[in-house]
Design a protein around this motif. Structure first.
Motif, PDB file in Angstrom:
ATOM      1  N   ILE A  30       0.759  -1.237  -0.041  1.00 53.27           N
ATOM      2  CA  ILE A  30       0.042   0.028  -0.107  1.00 53.27           C
ATOM      3  C   ILE A  30       0.988   1.148  -0.010  1.00 53.27           C
ATOM      4  O   ILE A  30       1.639   1.446   0.937  1.00 53.27           O
ATOM      5  N   LEU A  31       0.877   2.051  -1.200  1.00 50.81           N
ATOM      6  CA  LEU A  31       1.633   3.192  -1.283  1.00 50.81           C
ATOM      7  C   LEU A  31       1.058   4.345  -0.635  1.00 50.81           C
ATOM      8  O   LEU A  31       1.542   5.134   0.262  1.00 50.81           O
ATOM      9  N   ASP A  32      -0.337   4.425  -0.644  1.00 45.65           N
ATOM     10  CA  ASP A  32      -1.063   5.628   0.055  1.00 45.65           C
ATOM     11  C   ASP A  32      -2.507   5.203   0.109  1.00 45.65           C
ATOM     12  O   ASP A  32      -2.926   4.460  -0.564  1.00 45.65           O
ATOM     13  N   GLU A  46      -4.405   5.145   8.929  1.00 43.90           N
ATOM     14  CA  GLU A  46      -3.310   4.519   9.279  1.00 43.90           C
ATOM     15  C   GLU A  46      -3.103   3.386   8.646  1.00 43.90           C
ATOM     16  O   GLU A  46      -4.023   2.441   8.770  1.00 43.90           O
ATOM     17  N   PHE A  47      -1.859   2.878   8.109  1.00 43.71           N
ATOM     18  CA  PHE A  47      -1.618   1.761   7.397  1.00 43.71           C
ATOM     19  C   PHE A  47      -0.309   1.213   7.349  1.00 43.71           C
ATOM     20  O   PHE A  47       0.448   2.264   7.743  1.00 43.71           O
ATOM     21  N   SER A  48      -0.226   0.064   7.149  1.00 43.11           N
ATOM     22  CA  SER A  48       1.528  -0.592   6.962  1.00 43.11           C
ATOM     23  C   SER A  48       1.643  -0.546   5.497  1.00 43.11           C
ATOM     24  O   SER A  48       0.867  -0.921   4.552  1.00 43.11           O
ATOM     25  N   ARG A  49       3.131  -0.077   5.399  1.00 45.32           N
ATOM     26  CA  ARG A  49       3.843  -0.276   3.891  1.00 45.32           C
ATOM     27  C   ARG A  49       4.375  -1.857   3.934  1.00 45.32           C
ATOM     28  O   ARG A  49       5.346  -1.794   2.821  1.00 45.32           O
ATOM     29  N   GLN A  50       4.184  -2.657   4.837  1.00 43.32           N
ATOM     30  CA  GLN A  50       4.566  -3.927   4.615  1.00 43.32           C
ATOM     31  C   GLN A  50       4.119  -4.813   3.580  1.00 43.32           C
ATOM     32  O   GLN A  50       2.843  -4.522   3.497  1.00 43.32           O
ATOM     33  N   PRO A  51       4.899  -5.239   2.558  1.00 45.87           N
ATOM     34  CA  PRO A  51       4.318  -6.195   1.430  1.00 45.87           C
ATOM     35  C   PRO A  51       3.193  -7.023   1.931  1.00 45.87           C
ATOM     36  O   PRO A  51       3.227  -7.679   3.090  1.00 45.87           O
ATOM     37  N   VAL A  52       2.090  -7.346   1.277  1.00 44.92           N
ATOM     38  CA  VAL A  52       1.049  -8.219   1.468  1.00 44.92           C
ATOM     39  C   VAL A  52       1.052  -9.246   0.367  1.00 44.92           C
ATOM     40  O   VAL A  52       0.888  -8.942  -0.649  1.00 44.92           O
ATOM     41  N   PRO A  92       0.182 -12.848  -1.597  1.00 46.74           N
ATOM     42  CA  PRO A  92      -0.784 -13.429  -2.178  1.00 46.74           C
ATOM     43  C   PRO A  92      -1.782 -14.355  -1.141  1.00 46.74           C
ATOM     44  O   PRO A  92      -1.335 -15.103  -0.513  1.00 46.74           O
ATOM     45  N   GLY A  93      -3.108 -13.908  -0.745  1.00 50.78           N
ATOM     46  CA  GLY A  93      -3.683 -14.526   0.332  1.00 50.78           C
ATOM     47  C   GLY A  93      -3.423 -13.824   1.662  1.00 50.78           C
ATOM     48  O   GLY A  93      -4.256 -14.186   2.806  1.00 50.78           O
ATOM     49  N   GLY A  94      -2.375 -12.993   1.862  1.00 45.99           N
ATOM     50  CA  GLY A  94      -2.231 -12.345   3.107  1.00 45.99           C
ATOM     51  C   GLY A  94      -3.011 -11.061   3.330  1.00 45.99           C
ATOM     52  O   GLY A  94      -4.053 -10.515   2.601  1.00 45.99           O
ATOM     53  N   LYS A  95      -3.095 -10.520   4.608  1.00 43.57           N
ATOM     54  CA  LYS A  95      -4.083  -9.681   5.122  1.00 43.57           C
ATOM     55  C   LYS A  95      -3.117  -8.408   5.443  1.00 43.57           C
ATOM     56  O   LYS A  95      -2.095  -8.350   5.959  1.00 43.57           O
ATOM     57  N   THR A  96      -4.076  -7.450   5.576  1.00 44.34           N
ATOM     58  CA  THR A  96      -3.557  -5.971   5.928  1.00 44.34           C
ATOM     59  C   THR A  96      -4.555  -5.265   6.532  1.00 44.34           C
ATOM     60  O   THR A  96      -5.688  -5.520   6.355  1.00 44.34           O
ATOM     61  N   ASN A 123       1.887   0.011  -4.984  1.00 45.83           N
ATOM     62  CA  ASN A 123       3.053   0.522  -5.144  1.00 45.83           C
ATOM     63  C   ASN A 123       3.147   0.643  -6.494  1.00 45.83           C
ATOM     64  O   ASN A 123       4.125   1.289  -7.230  1.00 45.83           O
ATOM     65  N   GLU A 124       2.263   0.328  -7.378  1.00 48.72           N
ATOM     66  CA  GLU A 124       2.058   0.473  -8.902  1.00 48.72           C
ATOM     67  C   GLU A 124       1.414   1.649  -9.194  1.00 48.72           C
ATOM     68  O   GLU A 124       1.144   2.080 -10.465  1.00 48.72           O
ATOM     69  N   ARG A 125       0.993   2.352  -8.053  1.00 45.44           N
ATOM     70  CA  ARG A 125       0.711   3.867  -8.248  1.00 45.44           C
ATOM     71  C   ARG A 125      -0.818   3.722  -9.060  1.00 45.44           C
ATOM     72  O   ARG A 125      -1.387   4.379  -9.942  1.00 45.44           O
ATOM     73  N   LYS A 126      -1.391   2.331  -8.551  1.00 45.52           N
ATOM     74  CA  LYS A 126      -2.804   2.094  -9.282  1.00 45.52           C
ATOM     75  C   LYS A 126      -3.731   2.084  -7.981  1.00 45.52           C
ATOM     76  O   LYS A 126      -3.421   1.515  -6.859  1.00 45.52           O
TER      77      LYS A 126
END
Length: 359
Positions: free
Chosen positions: A60-62, A73-79, A81-85, A109-112
């Motif tokens: 999640i970039l933004d 408030e969010f984490s920028r840790q990679p999620v 496939p199948g993972g949660k955030t 992170n792909e700005r999409k």
């Protein structure tokens, strides 16, 4: 199989592969209703849980929102496939009574944009303090809700009314007097002379331009507020623009004012240089004579357009704006020229004139 068909199949397959390989973040539910909350209780929060339903990790970039009242408030840790955030959204109801719906957009992170989440609810207003309801300290314990009563257009023969709230925050009766500083001669004021402790009420202001004695252009009145004979400088200002009464018959023929320019720019002008002039055209696109009722500036420029100028239907008048740079201060000059006509749709127009006065 033709080469063209083979190419189309390759493109379609690549597009399908790309779509399946894209990360996709899904929130279930993606909307949270806070229900009814009290403004006095302060901020409320909710945490959304999202699952990466795509085939590759995402970050999640933004998380974007259109209102500063909503903070994510969010984490920028990679999620994976199948993972949660999780995204925690906090809403601040302060000074925002009533229903609300706020959508937030999640970007990867792909700005999409990969998802959106929404918070909603209804805010019960808190009881405001006396200082919030009456923020102007007029001295002697007297407080006012505002010092400005703006009336916009004041039509000939039609009374307009406004009011300014007051409250006596002291523990004694005070005497109120309003001392005229600028007078149009048309303002009527209804205000109490004595105000008891804790008393609240309104100062009523009204304008009436008699139909038989029309007034056009700016009407302005300034009243200095005095409490027990003393003033701390608080001044009540009332103003409006006198224009013709609107015709009762909508089918009646009427003029229409059109200006060729809204902004006139002299550009850089030498202070020691000669007088300069620009021009604009006032056209009447209506089917009745157009009459200029008032022309007002701020004293920096002059114009050949004057009250009383009549423009026949389908005709126009070319007016000049005159600038004497020797009478101006150095730097950027901005002047607003107000023109009032008998156009019933847009009786007042403003032209902006600019110049840069150089040495």
């Amino acid at each position: 199989m033709s080469a063209k068909r083979i190419i189309l199949l390759i493109i379609a397959a690549f597009a399908a592969f790309s779509a399946s390989a894209q990360a996709r973040l899904v929130f279930e539910p993606d909307t949270w209703d806070f229900g009814t909350i009290r403004e006095s209780d302060g901020r409320v929060s909710h945490t959304f849980t999202g699952v990466n339903r795509g085939d590759k990790p995402l970050v999640i970039l933004d998380v974007v929102t259109s209102c500063g009242c909503t903070v994510p408030e969010f984490s920028r840790q990679p999620v994976t496939p199948g993972g949660k955030t999780q995204i925690t959204v906090t809403y601040d109801p302060m000074n925002r009574p009533g229903t609300f719906t706020k959508e937030l957009w999640v970007y990867s992170n792909e700005r999409k944009k990969v998802a959106s989440i929404t918070v909603q609810g209804n805010v019960t207003p808190r009881e405001k303090s006396l200082e919030e309801l009456y923020p102007v300290d007029a001295g002697g314990g007297l407080r006012l809700s505002t010092t400005l009563s703006a009336f916009s257009y004041i039509y000939q023969g039609r009374q307009v009314q406004g009011s300014i709230g007051y409250a006596n925050a002291s523990d004694r009766t005070v005497r109120l007097s309003l001392r005229p500083q600028d007078e149009s001669g048309l303002l009527q004021v209804d205000a109490p002379q004595r105000i008891a402790p804790g008393q609240r009420g309104e100062i009523n202001l009204s304008y009436l331009i008699p139909a038989g004695t029309p007034r056009y252009g700016t009407l302005r009145d300034a009243l200095e507020v005095a409490v027990d004979g003393r003033s701390n400088g608080t001044t009540i200002v009332a103003h409006g623009i006198g224009v013709d009464a609107r015709p009762a018959d909508a089918t009646q023929k009427s003029p229409r004012a059109e200006f060729s320019e809204n902004i006139l720019k002299f550009g850089p002008v030498k202070h020691t240089g000669p007088r300069r002039k620009l021009s604009f055209t006032l056209s009447n696109t209506g089917d009745a004579p157009l009459i200029v009722r008032a022309v007002e500036g701020e004293g920096h420029i002059a114009t050949t357009l004057a009250p009383g100028r009549t423009v026949a239907p389908g005709d126009s008048f070319r007016a000049e704006v005159l600038l004497d740079p020797a009478t101006q201060d150095f730097g950027v000059l901005t002047e607003h020229l107000m023109v009032v006509t008998n156009d019933p749709v847009r009786p007042m127009r403003r032209l902006r004139i600019t110049a840069i006065i150089e040495e």
